[in-house]
Design an enzyme around this catalytic site. Structure first.
Site, PDB file in Angstrom:
ATOM      1  N   LYS A   1     -49.352  15.759  -7.129  1.00 54.95           N
ATOM      2  CA  LYS A   1     -50.374  14.817  -6.649  1.00 54.95           C
ATOM      3  C   LYS A   1     -51.654  15.635  -6.470  1.00 54.95           C
ATOM      4  O   LYS A   1     -51.820  16.349  -5.483  1.00 54.95           O
ATOM      5  CB  LYS A   1     -49.918  14.210  -5.321  1.00 54.95           C
ATOM      6  CG  LYS A   1     -50.513  12.857  -4.993  1.00 54.95           C
ATOM      7  CD  LYS A   1     -52.019  12.812  -4.884  1.00 54.95           C
ATOM      8  CE  LYS A   1     -52.550  13.348  -3.591  1.00 54.95           C
ATOM      9  NZ  LYS A   1     -54.036  13.377  -3.573  1.00 54.95           N
TER      10      LYS A   1
ATOM     11  N   GLU B   1     -63.507  26.295  10.291  1.00 54.94           N
ATOM     12  CA  GLU B   1     -63.711  26.549   8.871  1.00 54.94           C
ATOM     13  C   GLU B   1     -64.993  25.828   8.425  1.00 54.94           C
ATOM     14  O   GLU B   1     -65.190  24.659   8.741  1.00 54.94           O
ATOM     15  CB  GLU B   1     -62.507  26.038   8.069  1.00 54.94           C
ATOM     16  CG  GLU B   1     -62.584  26.446   6.602  1.00 54.94           C
ATOM     17  CD  GLU B   1     -61.364  25.971   5.796  1.00 54.94           C
ATOM     18  OE1 GLU B   1     -60.967  24.803   5.932  1.00 54.94           O
ATOM     19  OE2 GLU B   1     -60.835  26.782   5.010  1.00 54.94           O
TER      20      GLU B   1
ATOM     21  N   GLU C   1     -50.171  26.011   2.424  1.00 54.84           N
ATOM     22  CA  GLU C   1     -51.305  26.921   2.186  1.00 54.84           C
ATOM     23  C   GLU C   1     -52.528  26.213   2.760  1.00 54.84           C
ATOM     24  O   GLU C   1     -53.046  25.282   2.154  1.00 54.84           O
ATOM     25  CB  GLU C   1     -51.497  27.159   0.684  1.00 54.84           C
ATOM     26  CG  GLU C   1     -50.373  27.931   0.016  1.00 54.84           C
ATOM     27  CD  GLU C   1     -50.435  29.425   0.286  1.00 54.84           C
ATOM     28  OE1 GLU C   1     -51.250  29.866   1.118  1.00 54.84           O
ATOM     29  OE2 GLU C   1     -49.656  30.154  -0.341  1.00 54.84           O
TER      30      GLU C   1
ATOM     31  N   CYS D   1     -60.803  28.977   0.027  1.00 52.96           N
ATOM     32  CA  CYS D   1     -60.027  29.227   1.252  1.00 52.96           C
ATOM     33  C   CYS D   1     -60.187  30.678   1.698  1.00 52.96           C
ATOM     34  O   CYS D   1     -60.129  30.979   2.877  1.00 52.96           O
ATOM     35  CB  CYS D   1     -58.565  28.889   1.024  1.00 52.96           C
ATOM     36  SG  CYS D   1     -57.848  29.750  -0.391  1.00 52.96           S
TER      37      CYS D   1
HETATM   38  P1  NAD Z   1     -57.154  17.877   2.312  1.00 48.67           P
HETATM   39  O1  NAD Z   1     -56.152  18.290   3.319  1.00 48.67           O
HETATM   40  O2  NAD Z   1     -58.131  16.839   2.681  1.00 48.67           O
HETATM   41  O3  NAD Z   1     -56.424  17.340   0.995  1.00 48.67           O
HETATM   42  C1  NAD Z   1     -55.511  18.127   0.280  1.00 48.67           C
HETATM   43  C2  NAD Z   1     -54.575  17.213  -0.485  1.00 48.67           C
HETATM   44  O4  NAD Z   1     -53.776  16.489   0.442  1.00 48.67           O
HETATM   45  C3  NAD Z   1     -55.285  16.173  -1.347  1.00 48.67           C
HETATM   46  O5  NAD Z   1     -54.598  16.023  -2.553  1.00 48.67           O
HETATM   47  C4  NAD Z   1     -55.166  14.907  -0.497  1.00 48.67           C
HETATM   48  O6  NAD Z   1     -55.210  13.722  -1.239  1.00 48.67           O
HETATM   49  C5  NAD Z   1     -53.798  15.101   0.121  1.00 48.67           C
HETATM   50  N1  NAD Z   1     -53.563  14.353   1.360  1.00 48.67           N
HETATM   51  C6  NAD Z   1     -54.460  13.887   2.260  1.00 48.67           C
HETATM   52  N2  NAD Z   1     -53.818  13.273   3.282  1.00 48.67           N
HETATM   53  C7  NAD Z   1     -52.492  13.357   3.025  1.00 48.67           C
HETATM   54  C8  NAD Z   1     -51.320  12.941   3.720  1.00 48.67           C
HETATM   55  N3  NAD Z   1     -51.375  12.306   4.885  1.00 48.67           N
HETATM   56  N4  NAD Z   1     -50.119  13.221   3.175  1.00 48.67           N
HETATM   57  C9  NAD Z   1     -50.029  13.895   2.014  1.00 48.67           C
HETATM   58  N5  NAD Z   1     -51.107  14.298   1.299  1.00 48.67           N
HETATM   59  C10 NAD Z   1     -52.329  14.047   1.806  1.00 48.67           C
HETATM   60  O7  NAD Z   1     -57.881  19.209   1.822  1.00 48.67           O
HETATM   61  P2  NAD Z   1     -59.068  19.347   0.754  1.00 48.67           P
HETATM   62  O8  NAD Z   1     -60.345  18.909   1.371  1.00 48.67           O
HETATM   63  O9  NAD Z   1     -58.667  18.750  -0.537  1.00 48.67           O
HETATM   64  O10 NAD Z   1     -59.097  20.924   0.540  1.00 48.67           O
HETATM   65  C11 NAD Z   1     -59.826  21.791   1.349  1.00 48.67           C
HETATM   66  C12 NAD Z   1     -58.922  22.530   2.302  1.00 48.67           C
HETATM   67  O11 NAD Z   1     -57.890  23.191   1.587  1.00 48.67           O
HETATM   68  C13 NAD Z   1     -59.639  23.626   3.056  1.00 48.67           C
HETATM   69  O12 NAD Z   1     -59.225  23.613   4.401  1.00 48.67           O
HETATM   70  C14 NAD Z   1     -59.177  24.902   2.373  1.00 48.67           C
HETATM   71  O13 NAD Z   1     -59.226  26.061   3.165  1.00 48.67           O
HETATM   72  C15 NAD Z   1     -57.785  24.540   2.030  1.00 48.67           C
HETATM   73  N6  NAD Z   1     -57.311  25.385   0.933  1.00 48.67           N
HETATM   74  C16 NAD Z   1     -56.363  26.318   1.219  1.00 48.67           C
HETATM   75  C17 NAD Z   1     -55.929  27.158   0.212  1.00 48.67           C
HETATM   76  C18 NAD Z   1     -54.882  28.191   0.464  1.00 48.67           C
HETATM   77  O14 NAD Z   1     -54.323  28.707  -0.503  1.00 48.67           O
HETATM   78  N7  NAD Z   1     -54.563  28.543   1.701  1.00 48.67           N
HETATM   79  C19 NAD Z   1     -56.460  27.043  -1.071  1.00 48.67           C
HETATM   80  C20 NAD Z   1     -57.426  26.085  -1.304  1.00 48.67           C
HETATM   81  C21 NAD Z   1     -57.842  25.252  -0.295  1.00 48.67           C
END
Ligand code: NAD
Length: 523
Positions: A169, A374, A242, A276
């Site tokens: 997804k 963040e 992650e 990240c």
């Molecule tokens: P997000 O949490 O908003 O979304 C991530 C994913 O989760 C998306 O595909 C979203 O549709 C899905 N999602 C949202 N609500 C959900 C739910 N209730 N159940 C299941 N899935 C759901 O994050 P984002 O804005 O897409 O990404 C940015 C964040 O990701 C930042 O905090 C960044 O630090 C983190 N990030 C971490 C890493 C790592 O490796 N640690 C890498 C990249 C990004």
């Protein structure tokens, strides 16, 4: 007319953040489609597992060459959908995936192969053991928009080579590049039901978490990660999380200012700070503070912000209005509490609504929001420190623990301090780029997450370990089975002494007692 929620189809749009152009619209997968996709994946997975690892590695080889042939198209699609400059799309996405594939081709067999378990328990010496690494079944992957190709691809490739089916997804902001990944994998020979992409927003993600997946690899924000962990806890679904970071950079008094300032500028502003592993807060020894700030400000003024498709652009747009507002709020909070904006600080509306000027903040206070939360945008907050211990303490004083960097001419000192930093990765004299070392584990501590992706550790997350224990003497009853009376306790004590007593004299006495006991029991 009332709409039946089960059949209401919501749509998501992929939009070029640099131009606002709609690149495509897709139906979101609802709970029914999610369940059906996972069921198809389960049905197909056993045969995929039966292909064996050598055949799956052959698929990886084909995938690598197909991706190499399509590298420019893939990079252009990433830039269109996520905004980053083309060079970054090649370097931080395509290269990372090519190299992760190289790693799997070279190492997957050695890491996943069945192995004999040798053991040192003398009482169990009749037992021969083997370790099997078996795929979970169907691995669900939920991924973010900031690395829309390299994050899901590296995770999916590891899951696939280990014999799992994958249901991905992707972020609702970047679904098209995930479909490109699907096309590449199919061309390489991955069967349709073994890798499926389900476009959709958080609702689709939530449905995937509730579905019959066998394991989940989630990359995204801490807020979503916590929500997912709660659902996963209910059904004991294994998860890798992650999550976000607030990576500190520590510049010691012996650092090379030119190198450290260039590293800070790249680490804070590549991908418009939406990484990240970005440098999110910078602690500089007070003896270098003003020179370092000036060097950063001068370099930032020269950065070219623009559409990532323009080869001259070094910084593209931010992904979304929502993300820009987070940045503005944190900068405002910092300014009100006494921080100075050395450069940037505002949107570049003439370029588009989500272009934001790379910003250097001086005199920030450790308690400001920009140092605690963040940011995920092009902001480099800098603050001085006096003592090394103070820098380490402040670096560790965070809810996050993804990565950190230490800058010094003295590598031994850097490596010593690295041990004191509470993070999943600590880099000495570089930032962010550890993500492209396919052998290295990636993941955090504290609110930055659980588990690891990449390298041996990421591959091991994709398999269950099974221990097969086979007794070499099937015709002989075990002495520890029932029949406890008649001095059995004393015999056990002798056995323990025999196994673990020091010195040798005690061991020999115990051996004599144990031999007598065995004789009496006619074993
Ligand atoms: P997000 O949490 O908003 O979304 C991530 C994913 O989760 C998306 O595909 C979203 O549709 C899905 N999602 C949202 N609500 C959900 C739910 N209730 N159940 C299941 N899935 C759901 O994050 P984002 O804005 O897409 O990404 C940015 C964040 O990701 C930042 O905090 C960044 O630090 C983190 N990030 C971490 C890493 C790592 O490796 N640690 C890498 C990249 C990004």
């Amino acid at each position: 007319m009332a709409i039946n929620a089960e059949f209401a189809v919501s749509r998501i749009a992929s939009v070029n953040p640099a131009t606002g152009e709609v690149l495509g619209e897709l139906d979101s997968a609802g709970p029914t489609e999610v369940r059906a996709a996972v069921a198809r994946a389960h049905a197909a997975q056993l045969e995929w597992d039966a292909w064996g690892i050598h055949n799956r590695v052959k698929v990886m080889r084909r995938f690598q060459q197909i991706l190499l042939a399509h590298k420019t198209d893939i990079a252009r699609r990433i830039t269109q959908e996520a905004g980053k400059p083309l060079v970054e799309a090649l370097l931080t996405e395509v290269l990372v995936v090519l190299d992760a594939t190289r790693f799997l081709i070279e190492n997957a067999f050695a890491i996943l192969r069945e192995e004999k378990l040798t053991h040192g328990n003398l009482a169990m010496k009749t037992k021969s053991g083997r370790i099997l690494r078996e795929p979970y079944g169907v691995v669900g992957i939920i991924s973010p928009w900031n690395y829309p190709f390299s994050i899901p691809a590296t995770e999916a490739l590891a899951a696939l080579v280990a014999g799992n089916a994958v249901v991905l997804k992707p972020s609702e902001l970047t679904p098209l590049i995930a479909l490109e990944l699907q096309a590449l994998l199919r061309e390489a020979g991955v069967p349709d039901d073994i890798f499926q992409v389900l476009p959709g927003d958080g609702e689709t993600g939530a449905a995937l978490v509730r579905s019959e997946i066998s394991k989940l690899i989630f990359t995204g924000s801490v807020t979503t990660g916590r929500r997912i962990a709660q659902v996963a806890a209910e059904r004991l679904l294994p998860v890798v999380l992650e999550l976000g970071g607030k990576d500190p950079m520590i510049v010691l008094e012996d650092a090379d200012i030119d190198v450290a300032s260039s590293g800070a500028v790249w680490g804070a502003f590549m991908n418009a700070g939406q990484t990240c592993l970005s440098v999110e807060r910078c602690y500089v020894h007070q003896s270098l503070y003003s020179v370092f700030l000036e060097a950063c400000a001068e370099k930032v003024r020269k950065l070219r912000v623009g559409n990532g498709m323009d080869p001259a652009s070094e910084i593209g747009p931010m992904i979304h209005e929502r993300q820009v507002r987070v940045v503005e709020t944190q900068i405002e909070d910092a300014k009100q509490r006494g921080a100075r904006v050395l450069v940037g600080g505002t949107r570049l509306r003439e370029l588009g609504p989500t272009f934001f000027a790379p910003t250097v903040l001086a005199d920030v206070d450790h308690n400001m929001r920009v140092m605690q939360e963040e940011t995920f945008g092009p902001v480099l907050p800098v603050t001085p420190f006096r003592e090394e211990t103070e820098a380490v303490r402040r670096a560790n004083d965070s809810d996050f623990g993804l990565a950190a960097s230490i800058w010094t001419r003295d590598r031994a000192r850097g490596e010593r301090l690295a041990r004191q930093i509470n993070a999943g990765t600590v880099m000495v004299n570089d930032a962010v780029s550890c993500f492209s070392i396919s052998e290295a584990p990636h993941g955090g501590v504290k609110a930055s997450g659980l588990g690891r992706t990449h390298g041996r550790w990421g591959l091991e997350e994709m398999v269950r370990v099974k221990y097969v224990d086979s007794d070499r003497l099937p015709r002989i009853k075990k002495i520890w089975w029932f029949g406890y009376g008649g001095g059995f306790g004393g015999e056990m004590e002798s056995l323990l002494d025999l196994l673990y007593a020091r010195p040798l004299r005690e061991k020999l006495k115990a051996a004599a007692r144990a031999a007598g006991a065995l004789w009496r029991r006619k074993l």
